[in-house]
Design an enzyme around this catalytic site. Sequence first.
Site, PDB file in Angstrom:
ATOM      1  N   THR A 141      36.315  39.737  29.624  1.00 20.55           N
ATOM      2  CA  THR A 141      35.375  39.682  30.747  1.00 20.55           C
ATOM      3  C   THR A 141      34.406  40.854  30.719  1.00 20.55           C
ATOM      4  O   THR A 141      34.770  41.968  30.308  1.00 20.55           O
ATOM      5  CB  THR A 141      36.157  39.668  32.083  1.00 20.55           C
TER       6      THR A 141
ATOM      7  N   LYS B 186      42.523  42.419  30.923  1.00 21.23           N
ATOM      8  CA  LYS B 186      41.617  42.051  29.830  1.00 21.23           C
ATOM      9  C   LYS B 186      41.327  43.275  28.956  1.00 21.23           C
ATOM     10  O   LYS B 186      41.121  43.147  27.751  1.00 21.23           O
ATOM     11  CB  LYS B 186      40.322  41.470  30.392  1.00 21.23           C
TER      12      LYS B 186
ATOM     13  N   SER C 173      39.761  45.479  38.962  1.00 18.28           N
ATOM     14  CA  SER C 173      40.913  44.803  39.597  1.00 18.28           C
ATOM     15  C   SER C 173      42.038  44.809  38.571  1.00 18.28           C
ATOM     16  O   SER C 173      41.794  45.022  37.375  1.00 18.28           O
ATOM     17  CB  SER C 173      40.567  43.355  39.969  1.00 18.28           C
TER      18      SER C 173
ATOM     19  N   TYR D 108      43.464  42.251  37.504  1.00 18.65           N
ATOM     20  CA  TYR D 108      43.091  41.182  36.566  1.00 18.65           C
ATOM     21  C   TYR D 108      42.174  41.714  35.475  1.00 18.65           C
ATOM     22  O   TYR D 108      42.414  41.517  34.283  1.00 18.65           O
ATOM     23  CB  TYR D 108      42.381  40.027  37.316  1.00 18.65           C
ATOM     24  N   HIS D 109      41.091  42.416  35.884  1.00 19.15           N
ATOM     25  CA  HIS D 109      40.133  42.899  34.887  1.00 19.15           C
ATOM     26  C   HIS D 109      40.787  43.905  33.937  1.00 19.15           C
ATOM     27  O   HIS D 109      40.469  43.942  32.752  1.00 19.15           O
ATOM     28  CB  HIS D 109      38.911  43.518  35.580  1.00 19.15           C
TER      29      HIS D 109
HETATM   30  N1  USQ Z   1      31.138  38.200  45.766  1.00 19.13           N
HETATM   31  C1  USQ Z   1      30.465  38.134  46.984  1.00 19.13           C
HETATM   32  N2  USQ Z   1      30.771  37.096  47.795  1.00 19.13           N
HETATM   33  C2  USQ Z   1      31.674  36.118  47.478  1.00 19.13           C
HETATM   34  C3  USQ Z   1      32.325  36.205  46.251  1.00 19.13           C
HETATM   35  C4  USQ Z   1      32.041  37.253  45.424  1.00 19.13           C
HETATM   36  O1  USQ Z   1      29.636  38.982  47.295  1.00 19.13           O
HETATM   37  O2  USQ Z   1      31.884  35.219  48.300  1.00 19.13           O
HETATM   38  C5  USQ Z   1      30.824  39.314  44.841  1.00 19.13           C
HETATM   39  C6  USQ Z   1      32.033  40.180  44.494  1.00 19.13           C
HETATM   40  O3  USQ Z   1      32.201  41.224  45.420  1.00 19.13           O
HETATM   41  C7  USQ Z   1      31.676  40.674  43.098  1.00 19.13           C
HETATM   42  C8  USQ Z   1      30.821  39.564  42.533  1.00 19.13           C
HETATM   43  O4  USQ Z   1      30.432  38.743  43.614  1.00 19.13           O
HETATM   44  O5  USQ Z   1      30.887  41.838  43.191  1.00 19.13           O
HETATM   45  C9  USQ Z   1      31.530  38.707  41.518  1.00 19.13           C
HETATM   46  O6  USQ Z   1      32.697  38.182  42.114  1.00 19.13           O
HETATM   47  P1  USQ Z   1      33.293  36.774  41.656  1.00 19.13           P
HETATM   48  O7  USQ Z   1      34.396  36.428  42.572  1.00 19.13           O
HETATM   49  O8  USQ Z   1      32.191  35.797  41.481  1.00 19.13           O
HETATM   50  O9  USQ Z   1      33.794  37.101  40.189  1.00 19.13           O
HETATM   51  P2  USQ Z   1      34.935  38.090  39.678  1.00 19.13           P
HETATM   52  O10 USQ Z   1      35.969  38.327  40.699  1.00 19.13           O
HETATM   53  O11 USQ Z   1      34.270  39.302  39.097  1.00 19.13           O
HETATM   54  O12 USQ Z   1      35.611  37.254  38.514  1.00 19.13           O
HETATM   55  C10 USQ Z   1      34.970  36.147  37.901  1.00 19.13           C
HETATM   56  C11 USQ Z   1      36.039  35.268  37.267  1.00 19.13           C
HETATM   57  C12 USQ Z   1      36.736  36.054  36.153  1.00 19.13           C
HETATM   58  C13 USQ Z   1      35.690  36.573  35.180  1.00 19.13           C
HETATM   59  C14 USQ Z   1      34.645  37.412  35.895  1.00 19.13           C
HETATM   60  C15 USQ Z   1      33.518  37.859  35.024  1.00 19.13           C
HETATM   61  O13 USQ Z   1      36.979  34.855  38.251  1.00 19.13           O
HETATM   62  O14 USQ Z   1      37.681  35.206  35.513  1.00 19.13           O
HETATM   63  O15 USQ Z   1      36.325  37.367  34.201  1.00 19.13           O
HETATM   64  O16 USQ Z   1      34.044  36.599  36.936  1.00 19.13           O
HETATM   65  S1  USQ Z   1      32.866  39.417  35.524  1.00 19.13           S
HETATM   66  O17 USQ Z   1      32.568  39.372  36.956  1.00 19.13           O
HETATM   67  O18 USQ Z   1      31.693  39.678  34.736  1.00 19.13           O
HETATM   68  O19 USQ Z   1      33.904  40.403  35.282  1.00 19.13           O
END
Ligand code: USQ
Length: 392
Positions: A144, A185, A179, A181-182
């Site tokens: 990720t 990875k 997190s 989770y992260h």
């Molecule tokens: N966020 C909001 N509002 C929401 C949901 C999320 O503002 O309702 C924000 C979060 O605070 C965060 C960002 O959006 O800053 C991304 O959150 P997310 O829930 O869309 O994604 P994340 O938890 O980071 O994880 C997802 C996938 C994971 C993948 C990752 C890629 O679940 O499997 O590895 O995206 S990355 O984000 O580049 O690490």
Amino acid sequence: MRVMILGVDGYIGFPLAMRLIRDGNEVSGLDNFITRKRVKRVGSDSALPIKSFEKRNSALSEKFGSKVDFYYGDASNPLHLKKAIVAAKPDAVVHLAEQRSAPYSMLGLKEASETMSQNIMSTLNLIYAIKEVNKDAHILKLGTMGEYGTPNIDIPEGFFDIEYKGRRDTLPFPKSAGSWYHWTKVHDSNNLMFANKIWGLRITDVMQGVVYGSRTREIDNTGLYTRFDIDEVYGTAANRFSAEAVLGMPMTVYGKGGQTRGFLSLNDSINCLALALKNPPINGEYRVFNQFDEHYSINEVASMVKAAYLEMTGTEPQVQHVDNPRVEKEEHYYNPEHENLKKLGYVRMKPVSAEIKEVIADLQKHRRTLEKLKDRIMYGVRWRDSKDNING
Ligand code: USQ
């Protein structure tokens, strides 16, 4: 090519299987349907209807004349994984069988340790199985972009040149995940780099951004949706905002919304993975792909969903800046490189607005299901409140 997909029933796994089968590959897959169970455990479900794996696999035979050679099993169990690999003899294994939700991993110690053991053990099991069964097989592992965190300097693809106290070296870029989770990875990446160093395994470590979207060419062809999660635990930002707009709820931007991430549509994610499989690493190579299309702040993502929904319906969805349940920077520098996939020929298939409109249209068609999941939009996972929830 013979490709095995670990996590073949998932959001990315099933569309990837369809693409590879349509392109004439022999596809095998392993899954224990744990994501279906975990999403139910947090009181939610896929917002788009998905059939049982057996049913959708039979549908593949009808449509493409071939289906997934399926093995039921848990990738974090070394016997299940090795048995499947010995039987299927893959030339490449795509590892998507990890617990993929950051909020799930932050629920408490139980879920944190479940995520640690499933993720780290499944990758370690895969490393050993490939080393013993076929050292030339290509491991295509989903990591990720979140491994890098949000440093105040540019992010390279895996490695960077550094000068320290007058000496120079090329080193893995420092990781700073957000997190449990992260972090799993990050641990996987370290283990893969070590396996490559000592045994010369051929590895592509994909640092994927946040995926959004409900369609691929094959989903359009077959009408077989992949799962689509919109709850706080399993849904990701753009998909959730689209669902919130359709439900007439305000879009839940966490905190200031200046948090910036790399984004990629489901269709583009499948294209990138297929490209990486067609262009494997050379013998003994460990390579890193930063797999995303563009980076956007969460405010920008909310604006894009807002514009798409307004254009489709004439109604303007609201945005609500809710208390950020996560511990993360809400305003920061962000500039990750992403050239390696472009060098292999990656180009975005559709504009972001077109992908978002398709999501909105799909969710509108299944509004009844969506309504039932309304109270799962906020579940209440707070990074700071993650507790030791092991009884005893
Ligand atoms: N966020 C909001 N509002 C929401 C949901 C999320 O503002 O309702 C924000 C979060 O605070 C965060 C960002 O959006 O800053 C991304 O959150 P997310 O829930 O869309 O994604 P994340 O938890 O980071 O994880 C997802 C996938 C994971 C993948 C990752 C890629 O679940 O499997 O590895 O995206 S990355 O984000 O580049 O690490």
